[in-house]
Design a protein around this motif. Structure first.
Motif: not given
Lengths: 385, 1035
Positions: B406-410
């Protein structure tokens, strides 16, 4: 040798070439010179450096604030050469009446790197300031006599030159906001004045300095941000008066690049470049007239960067925008112009300056082409393109 | 001058012709006999002829030149004419020489060669340089070879050295008087002994025209190849093989034979690893156990002679593939010769529970607010590993343990290109799920445009469609720079700025160029970036006198554009005149922000020039930069141009609308509002589940390769999802999304075996379904990683060979454990099975042999037709490798054309000599005689006198013949040659300059005698004439 005249001739020519570089007659040229010979100023110790808010010549030399006796710095050694210069005979037909040219692109002695200012003295000796900060001195025939580099070049290089009646060279050191004075004989720095600032009496980017015939006054132009004006000083740096603000009104300028004095007619001509006109004022600063106007037609101007007054009062203008030299009569009527916007030899590419010499000599500075042409005045009569 | 002609013997001519004919016959016979013999053997004429020619002692390398022999008759013909002036002997000699000359020249041209049995002997030392041989012994062998050179015959003998390990190389040529060899330069793989290679290489290196012998120096421990093949070849070539055994045995040695470890283990359950160690003697030692480079245990042991087994208990606490190594180290005085056999390798694979990798941006000030999301996952019993983007795994293998990422706000810049590629590979090939959640750093705003991750996601980061979607406009103003490389740099950054814009954005560039203030690039959409960049490269940046007209152009253009964001970047040194105030006012009104970048060399950060630049930025709401370091320019420019792309973020409150049936939204019929999202475009095949009112996607997902990906363009934090975070559906929504995306791979019932075959690893998969049936038609792929991390991972496709059996091979070059991870798909790509296993490649057998194998060497010598040569025998020259016995025969062709040419030259000189040089044989013979008999050579003057006397005598005799009877008066007659007529007589010639004949005795008589002399002559003449007439009458 008797039997080989050709070889003899070659050897003789070579020997002459080596020995026969025209050494300037009698002038003491050479390296470090001790104290300046003739200087009217008292030998006073330099005052402290930067005064509250004055930046500029960091670590190079202290600044002078009007009202103080100005310091006499260690003169800088002037480099002088007696070699033949670059240059050659006039190019072939079609390019106009160029007699010869000097310069050529380069940083070596005798060459220019984007030259921007010209001035001649009474004898016709020519001074050229370029973007390496060098000021080179040429004889009327075009041979390099001496050269010097302004003390500060890191922030910017000078774009204005003038001559005072004693023959000293005045330099408008643009990005250091000061006027330098050099002894013209050996190009040693004698004195300077000026400090950066908006207020009258200080300089923004100073682009020109000219002296009156009696040597009592220096007229300067400077501009920067929303400032554009003509200021008058005494040679010791005392502020006298100024006029001009930013704009296109009568007493307004936009990027004034140079000015010329015609004391016989009590006139000051200002090259008001971004207004594409030459402003005519009297020596007190009263507005007389403008001539020019933006355009490419005959009589119009685009970014006039330099203005000089000839013997008969005619006004010579170097147009950066239209890439030509135009000459007007004192009333502003076009007498003639010359210039071909070309990069090749013979063309005039973004000229910054024009200068006049004796015997009808006109010097036209081809800035982008890194050379200076020597022309004859009569080329301009007839109004070629 | 001799005036006797030699007697011509006609017989000489006959002799010449007969001998010539004889020569021809002999030659013909020599040729014919073997031809006839061969024909009798059954060959036909052509074969026989060719065969005979082939066996002639004389052969020609370029036989076509033999046609030159046809010139011979022409030589003879020419000789007839040009040599006509010579006498016959000389002529014959000259012609003969010429013929010989021409023949020799022809032979030289035809490169005549002489065939002969050669006497050269070449000895090739084939040296075993594998690691099984102790270093000291290796050096001894070298010394031995150096010494043996003493027996070489330097004129004709040759020697070479071939060194072998796994491969063989020609090492050096031996010279008797050359420098001794000190070490081997060839770079061979010393971990194997391949005797076959060594001998094959030696056979190739043999000179064809020398008799060869191979001397093999080895310990007999063959660990690669089969030497018998090479021996057979050597026998065929007639090359005997002598063997010098290198004997040794390691008495003190400890080696780890293997490590027995189960291939699979469960997490948390302990298992045993057994390390089998063999020791030559009782020794104290330490055993180290390593797991994936980390030391687990060190145990001091007391080893007994023979086999020892040490048991270690291990337990794994996380899932994955682990390499295990056991290393034994001797403690104490004993020496362990070979260290390569002190390590054994093994592997163990542990399956884990489902785990998800959550990546956040460390620099995110709201990172702590991510806890809402993490709590939601935890509540759903999904195990999460939280890492900042900087800790993202570098290798794709490390992602294997996760079911989803999961890539969260990167933002993208936090990752390297390789890491991005790994993510895409993990999704496409390994079935790992991917979720990207937006925020100001997600999707297009986070520079994810044109990345492998964008490829995996169902959304496009770049908005291409022509809709009423706000875009940006950027105008660049470039003023020529004081710095030398300034203009080039400016042009460079302008191009980079173009790259950074999206196709919807407008770009324009202003300069003071040829025509004054002008657009170098007119305002245009940044669609055809290449064209725009080309125009930028060509622009002429001049010295701008005045900002006013430039700004006028820029502002007028920007005002007209409908773009949401309008921005200008001005690069200048501050010299140009200021733009008028009204223009700056218009900027404010049209919301055009102007950032100014002021560049000087350095210093002067204050001052009039910069005032203007500062002011422009301040008034219009842009930023002012003072550039003291040219290297910062690209950064600044990028930052500035991003102001335009920030238009991708929409700060509006929306309520996402449901579109279509999506498994992710199952059970939800409405969603709370969001206050912001990133603009994206859905890809054609994407499934868009939620959209914003303007149509741009909020939630989209699809299948990518083997895995699934999901994109959420708003965020999961209180910034844009304030209402969501407080919503009770937040947790079920996200856990459902994560579960949907997770890797869905079943445990396999397949049997996998990996074995080592030579230098290749073999993977065999037996696919058997749950009901015991073989499964065919599967697509089985393997990823093989080498124990050396520098080597890239290899992807192999397994090929079905038989029912349910899939096989593949891969090359194995390193010692250690190769990891093999298999994935199988059925025809629809639906069912997925994955297995991870490994292949252990132990150290070479080379290191297991602890002594030399003499028996094997004896066998080689016997087969090879040579003998065993003890090293001492070689050293003391008792046995000479260059001896001539037992060697096969070799023919050598030696060139003789130079000889023919030299002879031809010699004959040429002789030819010239015979024609031009006249040899006085008589004199020579006389001289010779004189020398032999020691007689004095008569002086020349004496000889002359003698001659004169003879001549005079002869004349008198002649005269006498013609003398008439005295008293006959014949009257004056001109007698030819007898002197002047009527004159005093012959002896008047005394005053003439001629060798005077001996003065004749003066006539004592008076003139009457003289007159009588003349009369006598006349009378003689008359008599002679009369005889003639009588003869005539008679005949």
């Amino acid at each position: 040798m008797r039997r080989r005249p050709f070889s003899a001739a070659c050897v003789a020519a070579f020997a002459c070439g080596l020995a026969g570089c025209p050494a300037p007659a009698g002038q003491p040229l050479g390296g470090a010179v001790a104290a300046p010979a003739s200087s009217a100023a008292p030998l006073a110790t330099p005052s402290e450096a930067a005064r509250g808010g004055d930046e500029g010549a960091e670590g190079i030399a202290p600044l002078y604030v009007p009202g103080e006796p100005f310091p006499v710095p260690q003169p800088l050694p002037a480099k002088s050469i007696g070699r033949l210069i670059q240059g050659g005979p006039a190019p072939q037909s079609g390019a106009g009446p160029i007699e010869f040219w000097i310069g050529g692109k380069g940083k070596e002695d005798g060459r220019f790197a984007y030259p921007r200012a010209l001035v001649t003295n009474a004898e016709g000796v020519l001074f050229v300031a370029d973007k390496t900060g060098r000021i080179q001195k040429f004889s009327p025939e075009g041979s390099l006599l001496a050269l010097v580099r302004t003390p500060g070049v890191v922030q910017g290089k000078p774009t204005g030159l003038g001559i005072d009646p004693e023959g000293n060279l005045l330099v408008a050191d643009t990005h250091y906001c000061r006027v330098l004075r050099y002894d013209a004989a050996d190009l040693t720095l004698e004195s300077w004045y000026g400090a950066p600032g908006r207020d009258p009496g200080r300089f923004m980017m100073i682009t020109a300095v000219q002296a009156t015939r009696d040597g009592k006054l220096h007229f300067t132009t400077d501009f920067g941000d929303d400032v554009a004006r003509v200021q008058v000083f005494r040679p010791d740096g005392t502020y006298v008066r100024s006029w001009g603000t930013f704009g296109d009104g009568p007493l307004q300028f936009k990027r004034p690049m140079n000015l010329a004095l015609d004391e016989d007619r009590d006139r000051v001509y200002v090259a008001d470049s971004a207004n594409h006109r030459v402003g005519v004022f009297d020596l007190e600063g009263k507005f007389i007239a403008h001539f020019g106007g933006q355009g490419r037609e005959a009589g119009q101007l685009q970014y006039p960067y330099d203005v000089k007054v000839g013997e008969s009062g005619e006004v010579w203008v170097a147009e950066f925008g239209n890439q030509r030299i135009s000459v007007f009569d004192p009333e502003g009527a076009l007498l003639g112009s010359w210039g071909a916007p070309r990069r090749a030899l013979g063309g005039l590419n973004r000229p910054w300056a024009v200068a006049l010499g004796p015997k009808g000599r006109v010097w036209a500075l081809d800035s982008n082409g890194d050379r200076c042409y020597a022309l004859r005045q009569n080329a301009f009569l007839g109004g070629s393109k | 001058m001799k005036n006797t002609t030699p007697q011509r013997k006609p017989i000489g001519r006959w002799i010449a012709w007969i001998s010539f004919a004889l020569v021809i016959c002999v030659a013909a016979a020599a040729l014919a006999v073997p031809v006839v013999r061969r024909m009798q053997d059954g060959q036909d004429f052509g074969e026989a002829f060719a065969g005979t020619l082939a066996r002639m002692p004389v052969t020609f390398a370029s036989p076509e030149f033999l046609l030159g022999l046809l010139l011979l008759p022409i030589v003879i013909l020419l000789g007839r004419k040009s040599l006509a002036g010579l006498d016959r002997v000389r002529r014959r000699m000259a012609v003969g020489l010429r013929l010989a000359l021409v023949t020799l020249l022809v032979l030289a041209l035809a490169e005549v060669e002489w065939r002969d049995l050669t006497q050269r002997v070449e000895v090739i030392y084939v040296v075993d340089h594998s690691r099984s041989i102790p270093e000291g012994k290796s050096q001894e062998v070298l010394d031995l070879i150096n010494k043996s050179r003493g027996r070489m015959d330097p004129r004709i003998d040759l020697g070479k050295i071939v060194v072998f390990g796994r491969e063989g190389y020609n090492e050096a040529t031996l010279r008797r008087d050359g420098a001794p060899l000190t070490r081997y330069a060839s770079d061979i793989d010393r971990d194997y002994s391949n005797l076959e290679e060594g001998i094959s290489r030696a056979l190739e290196a043999l000179e064809p025209n020398a008799r060869g012998r191979i001397v093999l120096l080895s310990d007999g421990n063959q660990t690669a190849g089969d030497v018998k093949n090479a021996i057979a070849k050597a026998r065929e070539a007639g090359v005997p093989i002598d063997v010098v055994p290198i004997e040794y045995s390691y008495n003190e040695e400890v080696l780890v034979e293997k490590i027995k470890i189960p291939e699979e283990a469960k997490i948390g359950e302990p298992f045993l690893a057994r390390v089998v160690i063999r020791a030559a003697e009782d020794t104290e030692a330490k055993v180290h156990l390593w797991r994936d480079g980390a030391l687990i245990e060190t145990r001091p042991v007391l080893l007994k002679r023979g086999v020892n087994v040490e048991k270690f208990q291990l337990e794994l606490d996380e899932a994955g593939f682990f390499r295990v190594e056991a290393v034994v180290q001797i403690v104490g005085k004993q020496k362990d010769h070979l260290f390569q056999n002190n390590t054994a390798h093994g592997f163990v694979f542990a399956r884990g529970k489902a785990q998800v990798l959550y990546v956040h941006d460390e620099a995110d000030p709201e990172a702590s607010e991510a806890h809402h999301f993490l709590l939601a996952l935890k509540a759903a019993e999904i195990r999460v590993k939280v890492i900042p983007a900087t800790d993202f795994p570098l290798k794709v293998g490390e992602l294997q343990g996760f079911d989803a990422v999961i890539l969260d706000d990167v933002a993208r810049p936090a990752f390297s290109d390789k890491q991005l590629k790994n993510i895409e590979t993990a999704v496409a090939d390994m079935g790992i799920g991917l979720i990207m959640i937006g925020g100001a750093r997600g999707f297009g705003a986070g520079e994810w445009r044109n990345t492998p991750v964008e490829k995996a996601l169902p959304l496009e980061m770049d908005i291409k469609q022509e809709q009423v979607i706000p875009d940006g406009a950027l105008a660049l103003v470039i003023h020529s720079c004081e710095m030398a490389e300034g203009n080039a740099m400016a042009i460079n950054v302008c191009q980079k700025a173009v790259d950074n814009l999206s196709a919807k954005d407008t770009i324009g560039v202003l300069v003071y160029g040829q025509k004054g203030s002008m657009w170098a690039v007119k305002p245009t959409k940044a669609r055809n970036k290449r064209q725009i960049k080309a125009k930028i490269r060509q622009m002429q940046v001049g010295d701008m006198p005045d900002f006013d007209p430039i700004f006028s152009l820029a502002v007028t253009a920007l005002e007209k554009l409908p773009s949401a964001v309008k921005h200008m970047i001005v690069m200048s040194d501050g010299d140009p005149s200021q733009p008028r105030a009204s223009l700056l006012k218009r900027c404010r009104k049209a919301r055009i922000t102007v950032s100014t970048i002021c560049y000087f060399a350095h210093g002067g950060a204050q001052g009039p020039s910069v005032d203007l630049m500062k002011r422009i930025a301040n008034v219009t709401g842009g930023k002012y930069y003072y550039l003291d370091d040219a290297k910062k320019l690209p950064q600044i420019f990028l930052k500035e141009s991003k102001r335009v792309t920030r238009s991708l973020i929409v700060n509006k409150t929306i309520v996402p609308a449901i579109r279509g049936q999506s498994p992710v939204l199952a059970g939800f019929d409405g969603f709370p509002e969001l206050t912001g999202y990133v603009l994206t475009e859905a890809k054609p095949r994407a499934e868009v589940a939620l959209t914003a009112p303007d149509g741009s996607p909020i939630l989209a997902h699809w299948q990518y390769g083997v895995g699934k990906t999901l994109a959420f363009t708003s965020d999961a934090k209180p910034r844009w999802a304030t209402e969501w975070v407080a919503w009770e559906g937040f947790q079920p929504f996200w856990s459902q999304a994560v579960r949907w995306v997770k890797k869905d791979v079943q445990e396999s019932v397949f049997k996998v075996s990996t074995t080592l075959k030579g230098d290749q690893g073999q993977i065999v998969v037996d696919a058997i379904s749950e009901d015991g049936e073989t499964v065919s038609g599967l697509n089985v792929r393997a990823k093989v990683s080498s124990p050396d991390p520098k080597e890239p991972t290899r992807e192999i496709q397994l090929v079905q060979q038989g029912a349910g059996r899939y096989v593949a091979r891969f090359p194995v070059t390193k010692v250690g454990t190769y990891s093999v991870s298999l994935l199988s798909l059925d025809a629809e790509g639906q069912r997925r099975h994955s297995v991870t296993t490994g292949l252990v490649v132990p150290y070479s057998d080379e290191f297991k042999r602890l002594k030399s194998d003499r028996t094997f060497l004896e066998e080689i010598a016997k087969l090879g037709g040579g003998k065993i040569v003890e090293p001492e025998q070689l050293a003391t020259f008792e046995i000479n490798p260059w001896r001539r016995e037992d060697l096969g025969e070799r023919e050598a062709l030696e060139e003789r054309w130079s000889f023919a040419l030299a002879l031809a030259l010699l004959l040429f000189f002789i030819d010239v000599a015979t024609r031009r040089v006249a040899i006085d044989w008589d004199k020579l013979i006389a001289r010779a005689k004189a020398v032999v008999t020691r007689k004095e050579t008569p002086r020349t003057i004496d000889r002359l006198r003698e001659r004169k006397a003879r001549v005079q005598q002869a004349r008198e005799e002649t005269l006498h013949k013609f003398t008439a009877e005295p008293g006959v008066d014949h009257g004056p007659v001109d007698v030819a040659g007898a002197g002047s007529v009527g004159g005093p007589g012959g002896d008047q010639g005394q005053d003439r300059p001629r060798p005077k004949p001996k003065p004749k005795p003066k006539p004592t008589a008076d003139g009457a005698a003289e007159g009588g002399y003349t009369n006598r002559l006349l009378e003689a003449k008359r008599r002679a004439r009369r005889e003639l007439d009588e003869g005539k009458d008679r005949g």
